[in-house]
Design an enzyme around this catalytic site. Structure first.
Site, PDB file in Angstrom:
ATOM      1  N   ASP A   1      11.095  37.413  24.108  1.00 24.57           N
ATOM      2  CA  ASP A   1      12.020  38.496  24.412  1.00 24.57           C
ATOM      3  C   ASP A   1      11.570  39.204  25.682  1.00 24.57           C
ATOM      4  O   ASP A   1      10.385  39.507  25.844  1.00 24.57           O
ATOM      5  CB  ASP A   1      12.048  39.501  23.253  1.00 24.57           C
ATOM      6  CG  ASP A   1      13.463  39.742  22.747  1.00 24.57           C
ATOM      7  OD1 ASP A   1      14.294  40.174  23.564  1.00 24.57           O
ATOM      8  OD2 ASP A   1      13.738  39.495  21.572  1.00 24.57           O
TER       9      ASP A   1
ATOM     10  N   ASP B   1      16.916  41.257  26.744  1.00 25.01           N
ATOM     11  CA  ASP B   1      17.512  42.346  25.980  1.00 25.01           C
ATOM     12  C   ASP B   1      18.412  43.200  26.869  1.00 25.01           C
ATOM     13  O   ASP B   1      18.007  43.612  27.961  1.00 25.01           O
ATOM     14  CB  ASP B   1      16.372  43.205  25.402  1.00 25.01           C
ATOM     15  CG  ASP B   1      16.849  44.223  24.400  1.00 25.01           C
ATOM     16  OD1 ASP B   1      17.383  43.820  23.351  1.00 25.01           O
ATOM     17  OD2 ASP B   1      16.679  45.431  24.660  1.00 25.01           O
TER      18      ASP B   1
ATOM     19  N   GLU C   1      21.355  38.990  26.772  1.00 23.75           N
ATOM     20  CA  GLU C   1      22.150  39.784  25.826  1.00 23.75           C
ATOM     21  C   GLU C   1      23.004  40.742  26.652  1.00 23.75           C
ATOM     22  O   GLU C   1      22.479  41.555  27.411  1.00 23.75           O
ATOM     23  CB  GLU C   1      21.240  40.572  24.891  1.00 23.75           C
ATOM     24  CG  GLU C   1      22.033  41.396  23.870  1.00 23.75           C
ATOM     25  CD  GLU C   1      21.196  42.441  23.152  1.00 23.75           C
ATOM     26  OE1 GLU C   1      21.504  42.713  21.984  1.00 23.75           O
ATOM     27  OE2 GLU C   1      20.260  42.997  23.755  1.00 23.75           O
TER      28      GLU C   1
ATOM     29  N   ASP D   1      20.104  42.331  14.780  1.00 24.85           N
ATOM     30  CA  ASP D   1      20.966  43.509  14.877  1.00 24.85           C
ATOM     31  C   ASP D   1      22.256  43.381  14.070  1.00 24.85           C
ATOM     32  O   ASP D   1      23.057  44.311  14.043  1.00 24.85           O
ATOM     33  CB  ASP D   1      21.353  43.770  16.341  1.00 24.85           C
ATOM     34  CG  ASP D   1      20.212  44.326  17.170  1.00 24.85           C
ATOM     35  OD1 ASP D   1      19.311  44.963  16.591  1.00 24.85           O
ATOM     36  OD2 ASP D   1      20.211  44.124  18.398  1.00 24.85           O
TER      37      ASP D   1
END
Length: 559
Positions: free
Chosen positions: A98, A199, A256, A330
């Site tokens: 990430d 992210d 993302e 999420d």
């Protein structure tokens, strides 16, 4: 369209805090992950996406990073991480990490320095503004409720935080900051990782002047999204990132990107543009949200889902690439959300997997999805851990909303649905830990667990294994073009995949009632091969008209 390894792969997301605990402290860790790698290899996984394991005070479960080049104590050491990478590579799998660089933790050394004075060399690594008329610099709302600004007494200015108050936004206008990020990325790439999941990467470019969001009646803070989603310099930054950090490595990148359209995603993922390989978009997982956002519940309309998934399939057909997902850290569990986890748990989980994995794009499986894990209903708010849930609960209680209504929204949409520990077996705490888990285990672990489904050849787990095997055996599943069938059928989601002279037909009954599906005449074929189905089907059965049982899914290869 270029053929590359990351298009032909299946990705598995690990949320380390909830995956497997090796030392009995109730928190998943790196050694726990290592102990379960054979489960993923047997499933057929090619790539593991590891949610953040960096040093963090854990205000947002690791997405608030205080040191990008160190490992969180609870998860282990850098030596543990290096062993993990080696063990993944030894099994022929890859690892993506990430990348969280829209914001850092307020405990990062950069921010600690930045707060000291306005002329500190690190000041400009973050976004600071003076207040207006004794109030915040603008009316933007944080994604986690409340103002997106926090006042700092030392320098009499506010800093921007689009998420938690402990997650100050980094200032991408600063070339020195960007250089630090690229150096950090290369540091990890040189360790041997195989790419990044980025992210909220489309938040990093903000509009000059940070103007007020559109005022809304009765609301003090409103969305500033038009001024930070897909901002004016986003393509410039991503192309620079590719050139400065990624271009020397054969890696995979997925960005993302909330609020991105297929047209924008085509630019982000076009192979000529050199930005990212694919994006995570949220359109299809926002279809059961009402006008007031995710906590405003409304039932999914199948026509909306067909429209959304089809426009993404067609939008990125010739240029760019899709990521395919139902679940992540999420999102609530898909079998509880769009399936029926009570009456048709097995059938609906398999149908949803079929619908997704037969589409064009790279599929992502979230931990526990392959064993059919479901949403959870904790009796008390005290059992929840997610900052988004807790902030929303407090805000709604203060506004006078009945607790039972708030809890209903949490049961359906709360992020902790995805974060309960993986259910490995029927022993205490589902075999996740010998201690007290950091968040309670879903009480249904005795019925739903990995040990049980691996032993059952008719289970959801073995169905996922077969879907992954089919993808490796049939190039059409990876590269074939997508076309929807019977767009207006109220109950069936069906489509074709076409590659050269080959054609697949995918037929999914999305509901718990029987229905009939008629194959268009131009698709009739004398020889059909049933590739996979979630019910027993006679090989000789004619497919011009199919009587579908509840949540039935079938995939035929026409010849």
């Amino acid at each position: 369209m270029e053929k590359v390894w990351w298009k032909e792969s299946v990705v598995y997301q690990i949320y380390p805090r909830s995956f497997m605990d090796s030392n009995g402290d109730g928190i998943g860790d790196i050694q726990g992950i290592i102990s379960k790698l054979d489960h993923l290899k047997d499933l057929g996984i090619d790539i593991i996406w590891l949610s953040p394991v960096y040093k963090s005070p854990n205000d947002d479960n690791g997405y608030d990073i205080s040191d990008y080049k160190d490992i969180m104590d609870e998860f282990g050491t850098m030596a543990d991480w290096e062993e993990l990478l080696a063990q993944i590579h030894n099994r022929g799998m890859k690892l993506i990490m990430d990348l969280v660089v829209n914001h850092s933790s307020d405990e990062h050394e950069w921010f600690i320095e930045a707060k000291k004075s306005k002329d500190n060399p690190y000041r400009d690594y973050y976004i600071w503004r003076k207040g207006k008329d004794g109030k915040e610099p603008n009316n933007w709302e944080s994604c986690f409720s409340g103002s997106a600004w926090k006042y700092d007494e030392t320098t009499d200015e506010y800093f921007l935080h689009l998420f938690s108050k402990k997650q100050p936004d980094l200032n991408w206008e600063n070339p020195t900051l960007r250089g630090e990020v690229y150096d950090m990325m290369k540091w990890w790439l040189d360790k041997g990782i195989d790419g990044f999941r980025m992210d909220v990467i489309n938040f990093i470019s903000k509009v000059d002047g940070l103007p007020d969001g559109e005022p809304q009646e009765g609301k003090k803070y409103v969305s500033g999204a038009p001024y930070f989603m897909n901002g004016p310099k986003i393509h410039e930054y991503l192309q620079e990132m590719h050139q400065q950090a990624l271009s020397g490595y054969d890696v995979m990148t997925v960005g993302e990107m909330p609020g991105v359209s297929p047209e924008q995603a085509q630019l982000y993922t076009d192979e000529q543009c050199k930005e990212v390989n694919m994006v995570f978009q949220f359109e299809h997982v926002d279809l059961d949200s009402g006008p007031n956002g995710k906590w405003d519940l409304k039932p999914l309309d199948l026509k909306d889902l067909k429209w959304s998934l089809s426009r993404w399939q067609k939008g990125l057909e010739k240029a760019g690439w899709n990521s395919l997902y139902w679940n992540n850290h999420d999102q609530p569990r898909i079998v509880s959300r769009f399936g029926d986890d009570q009456n048709y748990h097995n059938e609906s989980a398999k149908m949803l997997a079929t619908l997704l994995h037969m589409m064009k794009g790279t599929p992502y499986i979230y931990q526990g999805e392959e064993i059919g894990m479901t949403n959870v209903k904790f009796d008390s708010i005290d059992d929840y851990r997610d900052i988004e849930i807790l902030n929303m609960y407090k805000e709604k209680v203060e506004a006078g909303v009945p607790v039972k209504d708030i809890m209903k929204s949490i049961y359906v949409k709360g992020r902790d649905n995805a974060r309960t520990p993986v259910q490995w077996n029927s022993s205490e705490n589902a075999g996740f830990t010998t201690g007290t888990p950091w968040i309670k285990v879903n009480p249904n672990y005795r019925e739903i667990n990995a040990e049980k489904v691996v032993a059952d050849s008719n289970s959801i787990y073995h169905y996922y294994r077969k879907l992954i095997q089919l993808r490796k055996q049939h190039e059409i599943i990876v590269y074939g073009d997508y076309d929807i069938l019977h767009e207006d059928h109220p109950q069936v989601f069906a489509y074709t995949r076409t590659l050269g002279n080959e054609k697949l037909v995918v037929v999914c009954n999305f509901y718990g009632e029987d229905t009939t599906f008629e194959l268009p005449e131009d698709l009739s074929s004398k020889h059909n091969t049933l590739l996979i189905s979630n019910y027993n089907v006679e090989e000789s059965e004619a497919i011009s008209q199919i009587a579908l049982r509840p949540y039935e899914a079938r995939v035929y290869k026409l010849s």
